[in-house]
Design a protein around this motif. Structure first.
Motif, mmCIF file in Angstrom:
data_model
loop_
_atom_site.group_PDB
_atom_site.id
_atom_site.type_symbol
_atom_site.label_atom_id
_atom_site.label_comp_id
_atom_site.label_asym_id
_atom_site.label_seq_id
_atom_site.Cartn_x
_atom_site.Cartn_y
_atom_site.Cartn_z
ATOM 1 N N SER A 42 -6.622 4.080 -4.160
ATOM 2 C CA SER A 42 -6.398 3.648 -5.282
ATOM 3 C C SER A 42 -6.739 2.286 -5.650
ATOM 4 N N THR A 43 -5.124 1.226 -4.349
ATOM 5 C CA THR A 43 -5.826 0.174 -4.994
ATOM 6 C C THR A 43 -6.231 -1.163 -4.448
ATOM 7 N N GLY A 44 -6.996 -0.467 -3.684
ATOM 8 C CA GLY A 44 -7.667 -0.861 -2.869
ATOM 9 C C GLY A 44 -7.212 -2.011 -1.301
ATOM 10 N N GLN A 45 -6.352 -1.480 -1.390
ATOM 11 C CA GLN A 45 -5.323 -1.915 -0.514
ATOM 12 C C GLN A 45 -5.412 -1.126 0.608
ATOM 13 N N CYS A 46 -5.882 -1.821 1.967
ATOM 14 C CA CYS A 46 -6.513 -1.667 3.331
ATOM 15 C C CYS A 46 -5.278 -0.659 4.043
ATOM 16 N N TYR A 47 -5.125 0.541 4.968
ATOM 17 C CA TYR A 47 -4.127 0.682 5.717
ATOM 18 C C TYR A 47 -4.329 1.728 7.063
ATOM 19 N N GLU A 48 -4.377 2.024 8.419
ATOM 20 C CA GLU A 48 -4.056 2.790 9.154
ATOM 21 C C GLU A 48 -4.379 4.007 8.180
ATOM 22 N N ARG A 49 -4.413 5.151 8.824
ATOM 23 C CA ARG A 49 -4.878 6.615 7.515
ATOM 24 C C ARG A 49 -3.401 7.002 8.009
ATOM 25 N N ASP A 50 -3.452 7.092 9.293
ATOM 26 C CA ASP A 50 -2.306 7.200 9.814
ATOM 27 C C ASP A 50 -0.691 7.372 9.389
ATOM 28 N N ASN A 51 -0.915 6.349 8.915
ATOM 29 C CA ASN A 51 0.530 5.195 8.665
ATOM 30 C C ASN A 51 0.718 5.153 6.936
ATOM 31 N N ILE A 52 -0.309 5.492 6.242
ATOM 32 C CA ILE A 52 -0.509 5.545 4.812
ATOM 33 C C ILE A 52 -0.410 7.134 5.085
ATOM 34 N N GLN A 53 -0.597 7.667 5.534
ATOM 35 C CA GLN A 53 0.158 9.286 5.043
ATOM 36 C C GLN A 53 1.284 9.650 4.965
ATOM 37 N N LYS A 54 1.650 9.592 6.606
ATOM 38 C CA LYS A 54 3.115 9.132 6.252
ATOM 39 C C LYS A 54 4.225 8.449 5.017
ATOM 40 N N TRP A 55 3.056 7.447 4.318
ATOM 41 C CA TRP A 55 4.196 7.111 3.795
ATOM 42 C C TRP A 55 4.292 7.370 2.749
ATOM 43 N N PHE A 56 2.631 8.051 2.139
ATOM 44 C CA PHE A 56 2.811 9.231 0.772
ATOM 45 C C PHE A 56 3.601 9.398 0.524
ATOM 46 N N ALA A 57 4.052 10.943 1.855
ATOM 47 C CA ALA A 57 4.361 11.767 2.110
ATOM 48 C C ALA A 57 6.273 11.963 1.752
ATOM 49 N N ILE A 58 6.103 10.488 1.629
ATOM 50 C CA ILE A 58 7.444 10.411 0.797
ATOM 51 C C ILE A 58 8.022 9.570 0.006
ATOM 52 N N ASN A 59 7.373 8.654 -0.458
ATOM 53 C CA ASN A 59 6.455 7.836 -1.852
ATOM 54 C C ASN A 59 5.381 7.835 -2.771
ATOM 55 N N ALA A 60 4.810 7.391 -4.108
ATOM 56 C CA ALA A 60 4.633 7.096 -4.368
ATOM 57 C C ALA A 60 3.368 5.503 -5.190
ATOM 58 N N VAL A 61 4.117 5.451 -4.341
ATOM 59 C CA VAL A 61 3.273 3.938 -4.821
ATOM 60 C C VAL A 61 2.910 3.375 -3.606
ATOM 61 N N ASP A 62 1.790 1.980 -3.824
ATOM 62 C CA ASP A 62 1.432 1.460 -3.440
ATOM 63 C C ASP A 62 2.443 0.589 -1.951
ATOM 64 N N PRO A 63 2.727 0.185 -0.779
ATOM 65 C CA PRO A 63 3.643 -0.577 0.577
ATOM 66 C C PRO A 63 3.832 -2.210 -0.129
ATOM 67 N N LEU A 64 2.307 -2.217 -0.089
ATOM 68 C CA LEU A 64 1.703 -3.819 -0.400
ATOM 69 C C LEU A 64 2.196 -4.033 -1.820
ATOM 70 N N THR A 65 2.138 -3.618 -2.682
ATOM 71 C CA THR A 65 1.766 -4.013 -4.031
ATOM 72 C C THR A 65 3.248 -3.423 -4.577
ATOM 73 N N GLY A 66 3.267 -2.601 -4.133
ATOM 74 C CA GLY A 66 4.364 -1.429 -4.933
ATOM 75 C C GLY A 66 3.927 -0.763 -6.878
ATOM 76 N N THR A 67 2.979 -1.089 -6.729
ATOM 77 C CA THR A 67 2.287 -0.311 -7.849
ATOM 78 C C THR A 67 2.436 1.046 -7.999
ATOM 79 N N ARG A 68 2.286 2.494 -8.772
ATOM 80 C CA ARG A 68 2.045 2.755 -8.589
ATOM 81 C C ARG A 68 0.840 3.909 -9.108
ATOM 82 N N LEU A 69 0.720 5.446 -7.596
ATOM 83 C CA LEU A 69 -0.491 5.533 -7.485
ATOM 84 C C LEU A 69 -0.808 6.959 -8.197
#
Length: 120
Positions: A42-69
Motif C-alpha cells: 500500500s506504500t507503493g514499494q515493491c517486494y517478492e511476494r513470498d518475502n513480504i508475506q513472511k515479513w507481514f507475518a511478524i511486522n506491521a510496517v513497510d520494511p523500507l520506509t518503516g511506515t505503519r501499514l
C-alpha cells in the motif's frame, strides 16, 4: 546493501545472481534476490511476494520506509514482472549467442554442424 532481517530472524541469503549482474530494481529489497513474483504494498514499494508475506507475518510496517501499514493487501506488479522475464530471456540469448527475433542464428548453427559432419 545488507538484506533486511525478518523480525530478528536470520536474513535471507542472496541467490547465486551477483548483485552487479542483475539490475537493482529487479532485486527484492528484503532478500536481495531476483524477483519472480513482484508485488506492490500500500506504500507503493515493491517486494517478492513470498518475502513480504513472511515479513507481514511478524511486522506491521513497510520494511523500507518503516511506515505503519493500514493494509497488508498486495498488488501484482505485472509490468515489472514482464521486464524481469524479458531481461532473463535476453540474458539466456546472450549466453547462447542467439538474439530474439533472429531466426537465422539457429538455422546457421545447424548448417555449420551439417557441414562439419559432411567433411568428416
Amino acid at each position: 546493501n545488507t538484506p533486511l532481517t525478518l523480525g530478528g530472524h536470520r536474513p535471507l541469503q542472496p541467490s547465486s545472481h551477483a548483485a552487479e549482474e542483475v539490475p537493482s530494481q529487479y532485486l527484492c529489497p528484503i532478500s536481495m534476490e531476483l524477483m519472480v513474483d513482484p508485488v506492490l504494498t500500500s506504500t507503493g514499494q515493491c517486494y517478492e511476494r513470498d518475502n513480504i508475506q513472511k515479513w507481514f507475518a511478524i511486522n506491521a510496517v513497510d520494511p523500507l520506509t518503516g511506515t505503519r501499514l493500514h493494509s497488508k493487501m498486495l498488488v501484482p506488479n505485472h509490468p515489472l514482472r514482464q521486464l524481469i522475464e524479458a531481461w532473463k530471456a535476453n540474458r539466456r540469448a546472450d549466453e547462447t549467442g542467439e538474439t530474439r527475433g533472429d531466426e537465422g542464428v539457429a538455422e546457421e548453427r545447424e548448417k555449420r554442424g551439417a557441414m562439419r559432419a559432411w567433411r568428416k
